[in-house]
Design an enzyme around this catalytic site. Structure first.
Site, short mmCIF file in Angstrom:
data_model
loop_
_atom_site.label_atom_id
_atom_site.label_comp_id
_atom_site.label_asym_id
_atom_site.label_seq_id
_atom_site.Cartn_x
_atom_site.Cartn_y
_atom_site.Cartn_z
N ASP A 1 -79.46 74.27 -1.04
CA ASP A 1 -80.49 75.03 -0.33
C ASP A 1 -80.72 76.39 -1.01
O ASP A 1 -81.57 77.17 -0.59
CB ASP A 1 -80.18 75.17 1.16
CG ASP A 1 -78.86 75.85 1.44
OD1 ASP A 1 -78.16 76.23 0.48
OD2 ASP A 1 -78.52 76.01 2.64
N SER A 2 -79.99 76.62 -2.14
CA SER A 2 -80.31 77.76 -3.01
C SER A 2 -81.71 77.58 -3.58
O SER A 2 -82.27 78.51 -4.17
CB SER A 2 -79.29 77.89 -4.14
OG SER A 2 -79.10 76.64 -4.79
N ASP B 1 -77.82 69.38 0.29
CA ASP B 1 -77.42 70.29 1.38
C ASP B 1 -78.16 69.96 2.67
O ASP B 1 -79.38 69.72 2.66
CB ASP B 1 -77.80 71.73 0.99
CG ASP B 1 -76.64 72.49 0.37
OD1 ASP B 1 -75.48 72.09 0.59
OD2 ASP B 1 -76.91 73.48 -0.32
N LYS C 1 -73.99 67.79 1.87
CA LYS C 1 -73.05 68.92 1.93
C LYS C 1 -73.39 69.73 3.16
O LYS C 1 -74.56 69.88 3.51
CB LYS C 1 -73.14 69.78 0.66
CG LYS C 1 -72.18 70.98 0.71
CD LYS C 1 -71.98 71.65 -0.65
CE LYS C 1 -73.10 72.54 -1.10
NZ LYS C 1 -73.37 73.68 -0.20
N GLU D 1 -72.10 73.30 5.54
CA GLU D 1 -71.32 74.54 5.54
C GLU D 1 -70.56 74.72 6.85
O GLU D 1 -71.16 74.64 7.93
CB GLU D 1 -72.25 75.75 5.35
CG GLU D 1 -72.92 75.79 3.99
CD GLU D 1 -73.75 77.05 3.76
OE1 GLU D 1 -73.71 77.99 4.60
OE2 GLU D 1 -74.46 77.10 2.74
N GLU E 1 -66.46 78.72 -1.99
CA GLU E 1 -67.33 79.72 -2.63
C GLU E 1 -66.77 81.12 -2.46
O GLU E 1 -66.44 81.56 -1.34
CB GLU E 1 -68.75 79.63 -2.02
CG GLU E 1 -69.71 80.64 -2.66
CD GLU E 1 -71.18 80.35 -2.37
OE1 GLU E 1 -71.50 79.30 -1.77
OE2 GLU E 1 -72.01 81.20 -2.76
O1 KIV Z 1 -77.04 75.88 -2.34
C1 KIV Z 1 -76.28 75.93 -3.32
O2 KIV Z 1 -76.70 76.03 -4.48
C2 KIV Z 1 -74.85 75.88 -3.07
C3 KIV Z 1 -73.94 76.16 -4.22
C4 KIV Z 1 -73.93 77.61 -4.50
C5 KIV Z 1 -72.57 75.64 -3.99
O3 KIV Z 1 -74.42 75.63 -1.98
#
Ligand code: KIV
Length: 273
Positions: free
Chosen positions: A53-54, A92, A122, A124, A191
């Site tokens: 989600d970056s 994510d 993924k 969090e 992280e």
């Molecule tokens: O969203 C992302 O790119 C991430 C990485 C920084 C692990 O969660």
């Protein structure tokens, strides 16, 4: 192409990642958000591609990851799976799509799997989202955990500084990591935490621990593609290693093209019909 020739053509699965950890082979993971870059990264030999989600930061220009929607994540993940043959693709779950209740979490994960072709999600957080993770796992969807600095909680943290430096937070992280292993997550991201703590976690759980700003004691590493390729030069944390200076390459190439168009040099006689 990576110089690591071990199993270079074989499809990466969650099982293969477990085998890699067991034999001490490090796992390489990188983010991607679109077809063309995913194809290049996959062909270079990446083990895991994370549709992070970056995307909110590097693709959209937002200051946090919070605005990302499920539809947007699915769009990016579909673009990535279309370009990927070998790497395991993990997507994510965006902010607000799993915290409410576990049924909502499962529905979000199912949409990602069905509509994007990603092979895992993924998510969090630790104990506070255990029920959501368990319900997703029950549906046969592989889950990668994410502890330490969890960017979706930035408004709670109030800072992107290193997490778990204090004993209480470090102890909770260790407990959460054990819980993720126990309930059946196939891997986790740690992280921005002290290297010593990340090493301790990696040594005490049997599932792969992928670090970002968590030192060399992890079972693998992940970086954001735009940061490591030098596309996004405004972000320079201590943990980041730049492998290219693409912003300069692109700036030079685009400047050259503009000059050629303005001067009438492009197109020439061979570049027209
Ligand atoms: O969203 C992302 O790119 C991430 C990485 C920084 C692990 O969660």
């Amino acid at each position: 192409m990576s110089t690591n020739t071990v199993d270079n053509q074989r499809k990466v699965t969650t099982l293969r990642l477990a085998e890699m950890k067991a034999r001490g082979e490090k796992i390489a993971m990188l983010t991607a958000y679109d077809y063309s870059m995913a194809k290049l990264i996959d062909e270079a030999g990446m083990d895991v591609i994370l549709v992070g989600d970056s995307a909110s930061n590097v693709m959209v220009g937002n200051t946090t990851t919070l605005p990302m929607t499920l539809d947007q994540m699915i769009y990016h993940a579909r673009s990535v799976t279309n370009g990927t043959k070998r790497a395991l693709v993990v997507c994510d779950l965006p902010f607000g799509t799993y915290q409410g209740n576990s049924k909502e979490a499962l529905a979000s994960a199912v949409r990602i799997m069905k509509e994007s072709g990603a092979e895992a999600v993924k998510i969090e957080g630790g104990a506070e989202i255990r029920e959501s993770i368990e319900r997703i796992l029950c549906a046969g969807i592989p889950v990668m955990g994410h502890l330490g600095l969890t960017p979706q909680s930035i408004n709670k943290f109030g800072t992107y500084a290193v997490r778990a430096k204090e004993e209480a937070e470090a102890n909770k992280l260790i407990e959460d990591a054990k819980m993720l292993e126990e309930i059946g997550c196939f891997a986790m991201v740690l992280e921005k935490i002290p290297a010593e703590l990340a090493k301790r976690v990696a040594e005490s759980v049997s599932i792969p621990v992928i670090g970002i700003g968590a030192g060399g004691g992890c079972d693998g590493q992940v970086l954001v593609m735009h940061d490591m390729l030098g596309i996004n030069k405004g972000f320079s944390p201590k943990f980041l290693r730049r492998y290219a200076d693409l912003s300069t390459v692109i700036n030079d190439a685009v400047g050259h093209y503009i000059d050629d168009v303005k001067s009438g040099d492009f197109p020439n006689a061979n570049e027209q019909y």
